[in-house]
Design a protein around this motif. Structure first.
Motif, PDB file in Angstrom:
ATOM      1  N   TYR A  69       0.616  -1.165  -0.013  1.00  0.00           N
ATOM      2  CA  TYR A  69       0.141   0.160   0.079  1.00  0.00           C
ATOM      3  C   TYR A  69       0.884   1.623   0.079  1.00  0.00           C
ATOM      4  CZ  TYR A  69      -3.591   2.625   1.295  1.00  0.00           C
ATOM      5  OH  TYR A  69      -5.238   3.709   0.988  1.00  0.00           O
ATOM      6  N   SER A  73       2.071   4.864  -6.423  1.00  0.00           N
ATOM      7  CA  SER A  73       1.814   3.844  -7.593  1.00  0.00           C
ATOM      8  C   SER A  73       1.992   4.262  -8.835  1.00  0.00           C
ATOM      9  CB  SER A  73      -0.140   5.368  -8.124  1.00  0.00           C
ATOM     10  OG  SER A  73       0.448   5.733  -8.381  1.00  0.00           O
ATOM     11  N   LEU A  95      -3.668  -1.752  -8.855  1.00  0.00           N
ATOM     12  CA  LEU A  95      -5.065  -1.566  -7.907  1.00  0.00           C
ATOM     13  C   LEU A  95      -5.704  -2.818  -7.348  1.00  0.00           C
ATOM     14  CD1 LEU A  95      -7.638  -0.717 -11.057  1.00  0.00           C
ATOM     15  CD2 LEU A  95      -6.778   0.903  -9.703  1.00  0.00           C
ATOM     16  N   TYR A  98      -3.392  -2.336  -3.615  1.00  0.00           N
ATOM     17  CA  TYR A  98      -3.776  -0.891  -2.969  1.00  0.00           C
ATOM     18  C   TYR A  98      -4.678  -1.570  -2.781  1.00  0.00           C
ATOM     19  CZ  TYR A  98       0.392   1.744  -5.210  1.00  0.00           C
ATOM     20  OH  TYR A  98       1.006   2.149  -5.703  1.00  0.00           O
ATOM     21  N   THR A 155     -11.208   4.239  -3.240  1.00  0.00           N
ATOM     22  CA  THR A 155     -10.154   4.881  -3.524  1.00  0.00           C
ATOM     23  C   THR A 155      -9.426   4.218  -4.712  1.00  0.00           C
ATOM     24  OG1 THR A 155      -9.079   4.257  -1.122  1.00  0.00           O
ATOM     25  CG2 THR A 155      -7.916   3.866  -2.730  1.00  0.00           C
ATOM     26  N   THR A 156      -9.471   2.890  -5.276  1.00  0.00           N
ATOM     27  CA  THR A 156     -10.269   2.273  -6.761  1.00  0.00           C
ATOM     28  C   THR A 156     -10.232   2.664  -7.403  1.00  0.00           C
ATOM     29  OG1 THR A 156      -9.802  -0.040  -5.446  1.00  0.00           O
ATOM     30  CG2 THR A 156     -10.251   0.218  -8.179  1.00  0.00           C
ATOM     31  N   LEU A 159      -7.923   5.993  -8.240  1.00  0.00           N
ATOM     32  CA  LEU A 159      -6.752   5.700  -8.361  1.00  0.00           C
ATOM     33  C   LEU A 159      -6.510   4.963 -10.167  1.00  0.00           C
ATOM     34  CD1 LEU A 159      -5.274   3.011  -5.229  1.00  0.00           C
ATOM     35  CD2 LEU A 159      -4.367   5.547  -6.229  1.00  0.00           C
ATOM     36  N   ILE A 162      -4.703   7.235 -12.402  1.00  0.00           N
ATOM     37  CA  ILE A 162      -3.524   7.394 -12.716  1.00  0.00           C
ATOM     38  C   ILE A 162      -2.978   6.702 -13.570  1.00  0.00           C
ATOM     39  CG2 ILE A 162      -1.127   6.906 -11.028  1.00  0.00           C
ATOM     40  CD1 ILE A 162      -3.400   8.526  -9.983  1.00  0.00           C
TER      41      ILE A 162
END
Length: 222
Positions: A69, A73, A95, A98, A155-156, A159, A162
């Motif tokens: 974590y 990234s 992903l 994380y 959160t995903t 992310l 990115i």
């Protein structure tokens, strides 16, 4: 008579003219998010159960998930790219990595938070270890599991953007293109859609969680 600025922050004509690109990026964003959370949940559940049954393993499991974590990234994608290539697989692995810590930690907290009297009552009824886990501990841990899924999902969603650095970032691709061309409408449209996905997914998981845990609303154990 007013005319639309040359570079507006919001533009319906941009959405209409580029709907094919927008819908493709939107579908890519949602698909990546759902797949990453489901895979992470499938990995996190047995890991959390293992850590719950063997307390000495808990530190190792949480430690490894925590290390994954904390890796930035961009650095994680750079490490994965030589092995998994540039594209979807690399983004999906990142992903999942994380989301893993959030899910393992919440499932473990839920399992360890089960009332000891509930466990004692189940043992008194002759429940074995597997039956105790499936019929007593996991149902009672569901509220904490749902919270973990909500956090991992939101959160995903963020992310995924990115992933554009390795060529597969869903709506992040529109943001990247908008920043490169300084076209405001493209940046804002992609940003608003990302926020909308996060809010809709959070609400959906919350509602499903409420349906799956009716006892949590009445304050009694499962």
């Amino acid at each position: 008579m007013t005319t639309e600025p040359a570079n507006p922050w919001l533009s319906w004509s941009y959405v209409q003219d580029n709907w094919a690109d927008i819908s493709e990026a939107l579908g890519q964003h949602i698909t990546l998010t759902v797949q990453a959370v489901l895979i992470a949940l499938c990995l996190a559940l047995p890991l959390a159960v293992l850590a719950h049954g063997r307390p000495r393993v808990a530190g190792t499991v949480l430690g490894i998930a925590g290390i994954l974590y904390t890796i930035p990234s961009l650095a994680l994608f750079a490490v994965l790219a030589p092995f998994t290539g540039i594209g979807r697989t690399t983004v999906l692995i990142g992903l999942v990595a994380y989301a893993l810590l959030v899910l393992v930690r919440n499932i473990l907290v839920g399992l360890e938070g089960v009332d000891p009297e509930v466990r004692d009552a189940a043992r008194g009824l002759g429940y074995g270890r597997a039956r105790m886990l499936l019929r007593v501990e996991l149902p009672n841990a569901l509220p904490s599991v749902i919270v973990g899924i909500r956090l991992a999902t939101v959160t995903t969603v963020a992310l995924v953007t990115i992933g554009v650095v390795v060529g597969y970032g869903g709506l992040g691709q529109l943001m990247y293109r908008g920043f490169n061309s300084s076209y405001r409408a493209e940046i804002v449209t992609a940003t608003l859609l990302t926020l909308a996905i996060a809010l809709a997914a959070d609400l959906l998981v919350m509602l499903l969680g409420r349906l799956a845990t009716p006892w949590a609303r009445t304050g009694r154990a499962a």
